[in-house]
Design an enzyme around this catalytic site. Structure first.
Site, PDB file in Angstrom:
ATOM      1  N   ASP A 147     -23.429   1.968  75.195  1.00  0.00           N
ATOM      2  CA  ASP A 147     -24.193   0.881  74.590  1.00  0.00           C
ATOM      3  C   ASP A 147     -23.720   0.742  73.146  1.00  0.00           C
ATOM      4  OD1 ASP A 147     -26.017  -0.803  73.425  1.00  0.00           O
ATOM      5  OD2 ASP A 147     -27.799   0.302  74.077  1.00  0.00           O
ATOM      6  N   ASN A 149     -24.391  -1.843  71.201  1.00  0.00           N
ATOM      7  CA  ASN A 149     -25.355  -2.612  70.412  1.00  0.00           C
ATOM      8  C   ASN A 149     -24.680  -3.699  69.584  1.00  0.00           C
ATOM      9  OD1 ASN A 149     -28.143  -2.125  70.861  1.00  0.00           O
ATOM     10  ND2 ASN A 149     -27.909  -0.050  70.057  1.00  0.00           N
ATOM     11  N   HIS A 248     -31.557  -2.324  80.543  1.00  0.00           N
ATOM     12  CA  HIS A 248     -30.112  -2.454  80.726  1.00  0.00           C
ATOM     13  C   HIS A 248     -29.777  -2.369  82.218  1.00  0.00           C
ATOM     14  CE1 HIS A 248     -28.769  -1.577  76.461  1.00  0.00           C
ATOM     15  NE2 HIS A 248     -30.036  -1.214  76.422  1.00  0.00           N
TER      16      HIS A 248
END
Length: 257
Positions: A147, A149, A248
């Site tokens: 991840d 971000n 997710h």
């Protein structure tokens, strides 16, 4: 060989979802993020019962990363990125698995911006870029998975105009992502789906999943030797529809050999 990344958003609270997905899809290697559990609370037995070896770098209530493998031993090479000795956040774990170096990462969110959290995000990104340069230059088959971000482009975010003030879509974060790619890494999902709207995250609010109002923030980056082996890259989007699931969806690549 199938390698996946999945931000589970709490490995114990979402354990039934994780185990169901692993059992159904049978990925060979999995990088997990947001364990939200200290080391001693990692569900090692449940994962080993499915035939997976595991290493993890936990943290109480926050962060946490892990690597699972059903294709051989996991030889840990690093936990935590170099460059900031006082950083205690559990966001990076790296290992050699079945002939591949896997860097599993959970990049800081960075909100609110401006502020210390955004500054930390950019510093962390800089440290990742510096470490990744050494991995790239090694010439080894390397994957950076997790991840990140960051939504790299407008194509990676539903209604980008709503995200202009968010740390995940900040020009500095996007620029850092492309500085990383400029080392030579291949963004596997985008390589297989150029120009396609494809998301990996759907908020719990405003019926985001049903409206396909998502973000693409989970990435799998391949070094040159792995990019040559890339067969496919997909999002297991349906997992986001399961009960008590993460916000997710799992993302995976298939490699030759």
């Amino acid at each position: 060989m199938k390698i996946a990344t999945y931000n589970v958003n709490g490995v114990n609270g979402r354990l039934p979802v994780l185990l169901r997905w692993v059992e159904e899809e049978q990925p060979d290697i999995v990088c997990l993020q947001e364990l939200k559990a200290p080391d001693e609370k990692f569900p090692e037995k449940a994962i080993r019962d499915l035939g997976y070896d595991a290493i993890w770098h936990g943290q109480k209530s926050w962060n946490g990363v892990a690597i699972l493998s059903r294709v051989g031993e996991i030889h840990e090479t690093r936990r935590g990125l170099p460059g900031e000795p006082d950083d205690v956040q559990s966001r990076y774990i790296e290992a050699a698995v079945n002939g591949i170096i896997i860097g599993g990462l959970y990049l800081p969110n960075g909100n609110p911006k401006p502020g210390p959290k955004f500054d930390y995000k950019l510093r962390w990104f800089d440290r990742l870029i510096e470490h990744a340069a050494g991995l790239w230059e090694s010439g080894l088959p390397v994957m950076l998975a997790g991840d990140f971000n960051v939504m790299p482009t407008d194509l990676d975010v539903y209604k980008p105009e709503r995200w202009l003030d968010d740390a995940l879509f900040a020009p500095e974060a996007k620029a850092a992502y492309f500085r990383l790619l400029d080392q030579g890494w291949t963004d596997a999902l985008r390589a297989r789906h150029p120009g396609e709207v494809i998301y990996t995250f759907f908020d719990y609010f405003r019926n985001a999943y049903a409206r396909n109002a998502g973000l693409r923030i989970d990435h799998l980056l391949l070094s040159a030797p792995l990019a040559e082996r890339l067969v496919d890259a997909q999002v297991d989007r349906h997992v986001r529809s399961w009960e008590k699931t993460s916000d997710h969806a799992p993302v995976w690549v298939e490699l030759k050999g």
